[in-house]
Design an enzyme around this catalytic site. Structure first.
Site, PDB file in Angstrom:
ATOM      1  N   CYS A 114     123.870   6.673  78.499  1.00  0.00           N
ATOM      2  CA  CYS A 114     124.556   5.955  77.418  1.00  0.00           C
ATOM      3  C   CYS A 114     125.799   5.205  77.906  1.00  0.00           C
ATOM      4  CB  CYS A 114     124.930   6.917  76.300  1.00  0.00           C
ATOM      5  SG  CYS A 114     123.511   7.711  75.512  1.00  0.00           S
ATOM      6  N   HIS A 250     130.314   2.990  72.075  1.00  0.00           N
ATOM      7  CA  HIS A 250     128.922   3.423  72.120  1.00  0.00           C
ATOM      8  C   HIS A 250     128.551   3.965  70.743  1.00  0.00           C
ATOM      9  CE1 HIS A 250     125.232   5.375  73.008  1.00  0.00           C
ATOM     10  NE2 HIS A 250     125.741   6.595  73.084  1.00  0.00           N
ATOM     11  N   ASN A 280     121.162   5.550  67.983  1.00  0.00           N
ATOM     12  CA  ASN A 280     121.708   5.590  69.339  1.00  0.00           C
ATOM     13  C   ASN A 280     120.715   4.892  70.266  1.00  0.00           C
ATOM     14  OD1 ASN A 280     122.582   6.234  71.919  1.00  0.00           O
ATOM     15  ND2 ASN A 280     123.083   8.358  71.433  1.00  0.00           N
TER      16      ASN A 280
END
Length: 323
Positions: A114, A250, A280
């Site tokens: 990520c 993020h 996500n």
């Protein structure tokens, strides 16, 4: 004069299939309310059968090139952040290079889960400052739906697929924080925390594996480390949270986003939030949010932006840039 890596274009691509929370109720014991209250996610996109990470990345790259009014051969290098490359090799970045018709320069992948886009952006900045490239196409692209264990409601409802891309160009600046471009970066990792977020498969194990996560531990580390890395990057150039026009974080979980903004003393109306629409998307989430934020009219030239992300490894980092 000082060389800066300046944003010239941005773009994104989302697969056509949009999956609302309610659709997941037939796959696992969950509900729209359960997902919304714990993550802020309302829907996400899944890649079609046969649609690969490089396919998504090519579409995002083409959008960024159009936004920058550039052609593929104007680009010197491609850095693609992904944990879900099409093949073990060659790199997905070289597939994008061929897919957009780029016949010069070089291309490679970066894998920091990520945090991948922040790592890729930092490497692109370093290439430009070192004179190795004048224009770099930086992409985050993922097909995380292929890594889900559809019996694990704690993870499978959180992730989606997508891609975002950004083009950096070397330009001269005055060497002050008023310059456009990347002003500071901060990268960190700590392999001792591998077991709280990982995929239990890979080439040497002979399986693709599924994503495994200890949610509470990830949350605790994320809030602490994201605020710390953002402050560290800002401090390198004598700035504070009060100087920031936009945090583009993020997009993992709305509670992490809110807690990090609070620690940075930045109000939520100065945070670009897309997690409700995308879930996500790992390394794709920051460039997706930058592209959407620009399209919404939130991000404008001259704005001071902080991006920050944390992913498996653990790996985390931040970038301070003036749009």
């Amino acid at each position: 004069m000082t060389i800066r890596a300046v944003v010239k274009g941005v773009g994104h691509y989302l697969p056509e299939r949009c999956v609302p929370n309610a659709e997941l109720e037939s796959l696992v014991e969950t509900s729209d309310e359960w997902i919304r209250t714990r993550s802020g996610i309302e829907r996400r996109h899944f890649a079609a059968e046969g649609q690969t990470t490089s396919d998504l990345a090519i579409r995002a790259a083409q959008a960024a090139l159009a936004d920058a009014r550039m052609q593929a051969d104007d680009i010197d290098a491609i850095i693609l952040a992904t944990s879900t490359a099409d093949l073990t090799f060659p790199s997905a970045a070289t597939m994008v290079q061929a897919g957009i018709g780029m016949t010069r320069g070089f291309a490679f992948d970066v894998q920091a889960v990520c945090a991948g886009f922040v790592f890729a952006l930092t490497n692109a900045n370093a290439l430009i400052l070192a004179g190795q490239a004048k224009r770099v196409l930086v992409i985050g692209a993922e097909t995380f739906s292929r890594l889900m264990d559809w019996t694990d409601r704690g993870t499978c409802v959180l992730f989606g697929d997508g891609a975002g891309a950004l083009i950096l160009e070397a330009q001269e600046g005055a060497g002050t924080t008023a310059d456009r471009g990347i002003l500071a970066t901060d990268l960190q990792s700590d392999g001792r925390h591998r077991d709280i977020l990982y995929v239990d498969g890979g080439v040497s194990t002979g399986t693709t594996g599924h994503l495994r996560m200890q949610g509470k531990e990830v949350f605790r580390h994320a809030v602490e480390k994201l605020a710390e890395t953002a402050h560290a990057a800002l401090e390198k150039v004598g700035l504070t949270g009060g100087d920031v026009d936009w945090i583009v974080p993020h997009q993992a979980n709305i509670r992490i986003i809110e807690a990090t903004a609070k620690r940075m003393q930045v109000p939520m109306d100065r945070v670009v939030v897309t997690v409700q629409d995308h879930g996500n998307t790992s390394a794709a989430s920051i460039p997706l949010a930058l592209s959407v934020g620009k399209a919404r009219g939130q991000i404008a030239q001259g704005d001071l932006i902080v991006t920050e992300a944390i992913g498996g490894g653990l790996a985390w980092g931040s970038v301070v840039l003036r749009w």
